[in-house]
Scaffold this motif. Structure first.
Motif, PDB file in Angstrom:
ATOM      1  N   UNK A  22       0.826  -1.208   0.000  1.00  0.00           N
ATOM      2  CA  UNK A  22       0.000   0.000   0.000  1.00  0.00           C
ATOM      3  C   UNK A  22       0.860   1.258   0.000  1.00  0.00           C
ATOM      4  N   UNK A  23       1.832   1.314   0.918  1.00  0.00           N
ATOM      5  CA  UNK A  23       2.650   2.522   1.019  1.00  0.00           C
ATOM      6  C   UNK A  23       3.576   2.668  -0.181  1.00  0.00           C
ATOM      7  N   UNK A  24       4.009   1.562  -0.767  1.00  0.00           N
ATOM      8  CA  UNK A  24       4.797   1.643  -2.004  1.00  0.00           C
ATOM      9  C   UNK A  24       3.957   2.244  -3.124  1.00  0.00           C
ATOM     10  N   UNK A  25       2.691   1.832  -3.171  1.00  0.00           N
ATOM     11  CA  UNK A  25       1.777   2.380  -4.172  1.00  0.00           C
ATOM     12  C   UNK A  25       1.555   3.874  -3.939  1.00  0.00           C
ATOM     13  N   UNK A  26       1.419   4.272  -2.681  1.00  0.00           N
ATOM     14  CA  UNK A  26       1.227   5.684  -2.373  1.00  0.00           C
ATOM     15  C   UNK A  26       2.462   6.511  -2.746  1.00  0.00           C
ATOM     16  N   UNK A  27       3.648   5.945  -2.497  1.00  0.00           N
ATOM     17  CA  UNK A  27       4.881   6.658  -2.865  1.00  0.00           C
ATOM     18  C   UNK A  27       4.957   6.825  -4.385  1.00  0.00           C
ATOM     19  N   UNK A  28       4.605   5.758  -5.131  1.00  0.00           N
ATOM     20  CA  UNK A  28       4.602   5.854  -6.583  1.00  0.00           C
ATOM     21  C   UNK A  28       3.633   6.913  -7.086  1.00  0.00           C
ATOM     22  N   UNK A  29       2.455   6.968  -6.480  1.00  0.00           N
ATOM     23  CA  UNK A  29       1.484   7.997  -6.860  1.00  0.00           C
ATOM     24  C   UNK A  29       1.993   9.393  -6.513  1.00  0.00           C
TER      25      UNK A  29
ATOM     26  N   UNK B  60      -5.167  21.987 -15.348  1.00  0.00           N
ATOM     27  CA  UNK B  60      -4.331  21.100 -14.526  1.00  0.00           C
ATOM     28  C   UNK B  60      -4.742  21.107 -13.056  1.00  0.00           C
ATOM     29  N   UNK B  61      -5.011  22.281 -12.498  1.00  0.00           N
ATOM     30  CA  UNK B  61      -5.305  22.362 -11.068  1.00  0.00           C
ATOM     31  C   UNK B  61      -6.567  21.616 -10.674  1.00  0.00           C
ATOM     32  N   UNK B  62      -7.656  21.827 -11.395  1.00  0.00           N
ATOM     33  CA  UNK B  62      -8.914  21.159 -11.051  1.00  0.00           C
ATOM     34  C   UNK B  62      -8.833  19.646 -11.211  1.00  0.00           C
ATOM     35  N   UNK B  63      -8.303  19.116 -12.336  1.00  0.00           N
ATOM     36  CA  UNK B  63      -8.144  17.652 -12.403  1.00  0.00           C
ATOM     37  C   UNK B  63      -7.218  17.102 -11.321  1.00  0.00           C
ATOM     38  N   UNK B  64      -6.203  17.890 -10.935  1.00  0.00           N
ATOM     39  CA  UNK B  64      -5.303  17.437  -9.873  1.00  0.00           C
ATOM     40  C   UNK B  64      -6.058  17.270  -8.557  1.00  0.00           C
ATOM     41  N   UNK B  65      -6.946  18.211  -8.230  1.00  0.00           N
ATOM     42  CA  UNK B  65      -7.744  18.092  -7.011  1.00  0.00           C
ATOM     43  C   UNK B  65      -8.640  16.851  -7.060  1.00  0.00           C
ATOM     44  N   UNK B  66      -9.242  16.586  -8.219  1.00  0.00           N
ATOM     45  CA  UNK B  66     -10.072  15.383  -8.373  1.00  0.00           C
ATOM     46  C   UNK B  66      -9.221  14.128  -8.182  1.00  0.00           C
ATOM     47  N   UNK B  67      -8.020  14.129  -8.768  1.00  0.00           N
ATOM     48  CA  UNK B  67      -7.137  12.962  -8.648  1.00  0.00           C
ATOM     49  C   UNK B  67      -6.747  12.699  -7.194  1.00  0.00           C
ATOM     50  N   UNK B  68      -6.360  13.750  -6.486  1.00  0.00           N
ATOM     51  CA  UNK B  68      -5.972  13.587  -5.086  1.00  0.00           C
ATOM     52  C   UNK B  68      -7.165  13.176  -4.230  1.00  0.00           C
ATOM     53  N   UNK B  69      -8.355  13.687  -4.560  1.00  0.00           N
ATOM     54  CA  UNK B  69      -9.552  13.252  -3.838  1.00  0.00           C
ATOM     55  C   UNK B  69      -9.821  11.769  -4.037  1.00  0.00           C
ATOM     56  N   UNK B  70      -9.681  11.290  -5.275  1.00  0.00           N
ATOM     57  CA  UNK B  70      -9.868   9.861  -5.543  1.00  0.00           C
ATOM     58  C   UNK B  70      -8.856   9.027  -4.785  1.00  0.00           C
ATOM     59  N   UNK B  71      -7.599   9.445  -4.823  1.00  0.00           N
ATOM     60  CA  UNK B  71      -6.561   8.683  -4.130  1.00  0.00           C
ATOM     61  C   UNK B  71      -6.786   8.693  -2.627  1.00  0.00           C
ATOM     62  N   UNK B  72      -7.135   9.847  -2.070  1.00  0.00           N
ATOM     63  CA  UNK B  72      -7.390   9.923  -0.633  1.00  0.00           C
ATOM     64  C   UNK B  72      -8.566   9.071  -0.217  1.00  0.00           C
ATOM     65  N   UNK B  73      -9.598   9.020  -1.063  1.00  0.00           N
ATOM     66  CA  UNK B  73     -10.761   8.193  -0.768  1.00  0.00           C
ATOM     67  C   UNK B  73     -10.383   6.718  -0.716  1.00  0.00           C
ATOM     68  N   UNK B  74      -9.613   6.270  -1.706  1.00  0.00           N
ATOM     69  CA  UNK B  74      -9.175   4.869  -1.712  1.00  0.00           C
ATOM     70  C   UNK B  74      -8.277   4.548  -0.540  1.00  0.00           C
ATOM     71  N   UNK B  75      -7.371   5.475  -0.196  1.00  0.00           N
ATOM     72  CA  UNK B  75      -6.473   5.241   0.937  1.00  0.00           C
ATOM     73  C   UNK B  75      -7.243   5.176   2.252  1.00  0.00           C
ATOM     74  N   UNK B  76      -8.232   6.058   2.417  1.00  0.00           N
ATOM     75  CA  UNK B  76      -9.025   6.060   3.644  1.00  0.00           C
ATOM     76  C   UNK B  76      -9.778   4.747   3.819  1.00  0.00           C
ATOM     77  N   UNK B  77     -10.412   4.289   2.756  1.00  0.00           N
ATOM     78  CA  UNK B  77     -11.163   3.036   2.832  1.00  0.00           C
ATOM     79  C   UNK B  77     -10.229   1.870   3.137  1.00  0.00           C
ATOM     80  N   UNK B  78      -9.058   1.865   2.507  1.00  0.00           N
ATOM     81  CA  UNK B  78      -8.104   0.778   2.747  1.00  0.00           C
ATOM     82  C   UNK B  78      -7.613   0.776   4.189  1.00  0.00           C
ATOM     83  N   UNK B  79      -7.300   1.948   4.733  1.00  0.00           N
ATOM     84  CA  UNK B  79      -6.783   2.010   6.099  1.00  0.00           C
ATOM     85  C   UNK B  79      -7.860   1.679   7.132  1.00  0.00           C
ATOM     86  N   UNK B  80      -9.142   1.929   6.794  1.00  0.00           N
ATOM     87  CA  UNK B  80     -10.214   1.550   7.708  1.00  0.00           C
ATOM     88  C   UNK B  80     -10.365   0.031   7.796  1.00  0.00           C
TER      89      UNK B  80
END
Length: 310
Positions: free
Chosen positions: A16-23, A127-147
């Motif tokens: 998981x953390x390797x994947x997060x570092x890659x992202x 670039x800025x708006x898609x970046x926020x969407x991308x980080x939101x998606x990644x944060x959502x997946x990380x939160x669910x995984x850590x729960x």
């Protein structure tokens, strides 16, 4: 000595953390590439590495027009069309009109667009708006995984979010800087597969998946098949790939497949948080609500009888 469960948890967290570092590395590189575009000349419209228009910005072009030449100079080259267009732009002062020869279906037309300069507004919107969407998606997946780490559903949802993260974080590069073109395309073709997969297993597995667990991997065959066909055609049959718009046709087929996945994907996929609330806690909430109703009813009866007695 560590238990097998502890070792599995450690391996899962390491992946998981390797994947997060890659992202994180991918995000940093994309931010750097986008930042370098500030104040640089650009065409006034966005195009991908193959010379297809992605965003026309009221220039007279339309989505997926193919740029054939700039100022009479042919730019259609195998894996180098975007570089050829950028080379012309770099040596042209801002404000200079350039004539683009474009192909739209079976017709060819000339469009004159002045060279423009990349501004903060463009970077923010593209670039800025898609970046926020991308980080939101990644944060959502990380939160669910850590729960709920190390559960199959958490991994599937994380995969879904990572694919969408890759799509949104590289979308500006796909139509401007052209470094992660194939990363974007790979994520684009996988979005339909991950959405369909998630619809069959999240938040509850459908009966066909419970009876035949291996069937869920078949969801990836159409997406990977279309991606493979597009890549092979571009690599080995470029003389046919460009004139017959093979890439566009494959993209259209995938768009139809995307529509099919949306039809079979229930809306409950989007309501994922409820599945990760512990069942015991949900039962407690139900009991608490029932208790509140009972107490409220008893209090109301008491007040009613008190009024009648008065």
């Amino acid at each position: 000595m560590a238990s097998p469960t502890c070792r599995r948890n450690t391996r899962a967290l390491a992946v998981f953390w390797s994947l997060m570092v890659g992202c994180g590395v991918l995000t940093a590189v994309c931010v750097h590439l986008a930042g370098r575009e500030l104040d640089r000349p650009w065409a006034g419209f966005s195009f991908n590495a193959f010379g297809h228009v992605m965003q026309a910005h009221h220039t007279g072009l339309v989505f997926f027009d193919t740029i054939l030449a700039v100022e009479g100079q042919p730019v259609q080259r195998h894996a180098g069309t975007a570089a050829a267009i950028h080379e012309v732009l770099r040596h042209t002062p801002v404000g200079t009109p350039l004539t683009y020869r474009a192909r739209r279906g079976a017709t060819e037309l000339d469009v004159v667009v002045p060279v423009q300069q990349t501004t903060w507004r463009r970077l923010t919107m593209e670039f800025g708006l898609p970046l926020l969407v991308a980080l939101g998606q990644l944060g959502m997946g990380a939160l669910v995984f850590l729960l709920r780490p190390r559960t199959p559903r958490s991994w599937r949802f994380l995969s879904f979010c990572v694919v969408w993260f890759g799509l949104f974080v590289t979308i500006f590069d796909f139509q401007s800087t052209h470094v992660f073109t194939h990363v974007f395309l790979f994520c684009w073709y996988l979005t339909s597969a991950t959405l369909l997969h998630l619809a069959f297993v999240f938040p509850d597995e459908r009966p066909i998946v419970r009876q035949h667990p291996h069937v869920q991997w078949l969801f990836y065959l159409p997406s990977l098949g279309l991606w493979g066909c597009e890549r092979l055609a571009n690599l080995f049959f470029h003389d046919v790939y460009a004139p017959y718009h093979l890439g566009m046709h494959v993209a259209q087929v995938h768009t139809v497949y995307w529509g099919v996945t949306l039809l079979v994907s229930p809306s409950k996929v989007l309501l994922f948080f409820g599945n990760f609330v512990p069942r015991a806690r949900r039962r407690d909430l139900v009991k608490e609500r029932q208790g509140c109703r009972w107490r409220w009813g008893k209090c109301s009866n008491h007040l009613w009888h008190s009024d009648r007695s008065v």
